[in-house]
Design an enzyme around this catalytic site. Sequence first.
Site: not given
Lengths: 150, 439
Positions: B152, B229, B232, B255
């Site tokens: 990302h 990261d 997700q 999220k």
Amino acid sequence: MQDLYQEIILDHYRNPQGRGLREPFEAQVHHVNPTCGDEIDLRLHLKTRDGVVVVEDVSYEGQGCSISQASASVLFDSVVGHPLDEALAFLDRFQEMLQSKGALQGDEEIMGDAVAFAGVSKYPARVKCALLPWMAWKDAVVRATEGDMT
Amino acid sequence: MSAIQQVPTSRDHAIDVARLREQFPILHRTVRDEQRLIYLDSGATSQKPLAVLDAERDYYLTSNAAVHRGAHQLAEEATEAYEGSRARIAAFVGARAEQLVFTRNATESLNLLAYAFSNTSDKARTGAPRPDGSDRLVIGPGDEILITEMEHHANLIPWQEVCAKTGATLRWIPLTPDGRLDLGRLPELLTSRTRVVSFVHQSNLVGTINPVREIARAARDVGAWVFLDACQSVPHMPIDVNELGVDAVAWSGHKMLGPTGIGCLWATDELLYSMPPFISGGSMIEVVTMEASTFADPPKRFEAGVPMVAQAVGLSAACDVLDTLGMDAVAAHEADLTAYALAQLDGLVGVRVVGPASTEMRGSAISFVVEGVHPHDVGQILDSRGIAVRVGHQCAWPACRALGVPATTRISPYVYNDRSDIDAFIEALDGVRGVFGFH
């Protein structure tokens, strides 16, 4: 949704007018829409005829959604062969319609196929798609007329 | 009770979506001419349950005050709410409270890490005081930072900036055509010059789950810091940060059913104590004089100014909701929806999934392209049927380029989605090419 995807827009998307980069040109610009990655390379050729600056050619290559691609095709149809000041006035009308949030329908007599984009004005996220080629063209006009052609 | 009412064993911990959806009023609104909202954009941001909204509201209604200052009861309660939330959120990922730094979002968490390198390198150059053990954060020409081509932008651009400021070189692990990391390149890319390896756990673009431990082990073998990261992954699967073999993990609150405005950074004590402040000001100090100041221990060193207390309280409540469902159940639920959606997509003419086609090491973010129709138009037509998806380069422009697509349309189902949402999506998607005159 039919407001957005008018048959005229889909026609221009499937059969774009004036597509491809051509010589000669006085200015070339590259514009992107960073939120969706749409891109356009656009060249402008101006010519002075009887003392009037005329948009002789607008040639372009690009990738993007149906709205941005069809808009480039309509740009070609709307400004090529017209005096530059008239073409700029056309852009003002087009932009005003797109930013009217659905209030302005546009006059088909004056604007031709460009009125098909009236429905786009109800979708704020798509207005920038329709304006991408026009803003590129405006930028090219500024660059081409810096100096002697104003 | 009759046998037919008994829930099969394998579904003992299955998520009761209908009941869960009662917690999400927004999922009961209609969109685009009174159609049911089908929200398949949780990879961008999740919806928030009442428990989260109530927790934030209760905090403001009963205990609101500036934390870590003031001598009154409200200040005490607010501090307790804030620090209690830190402990709760840390526990969600198996961490100690002192190792969890609150930031504005995951992007800020990753920037905090990146700036530690450029700021420390600056201080080393000028000879300014810096924390003990920070030599490992000094980098310059000849040093390398290794990321991946699937990052990302949030885990790409901060490192480009660090390289521009320090003279270090950015390298990346390339993508394979099916959207996995080409780990065969790792031995050649990972050398004694590599000082940082920062990579994504689960791709936001194509859903690939990367083998964290394998990459982390190789990175640590060459003495590099390893950052993850986890935007997700933390919302979607059970995570114990201590088992990953990394030095830092960044993720966001919004999220994972939590509010916007709060991000998390977990890091090892070694890293936390060796990093200089990122944002400076009130709350992060030890002693202040007009000439110079010394700084608080982590995590306060990295939390200048009045922090986001209500958001921490809300995110803590989100952890409760997710733990009540059980992260194993969340992962299983998403795996079912992913497999179901991939199978349905496989049957559609003119639709191609971008990224892993199998369910192996793959999460619920599914990107696809429709032949002859630009992703933006696909999204618009789905939206006209009440289906919310993400379109564009998904903030992973280089990854799109590597996979040969200018942009994609992406669905990212979550705990409150079920197979009927996928069915509605597939039915609408099946009509997209017709709008453009393909049959």
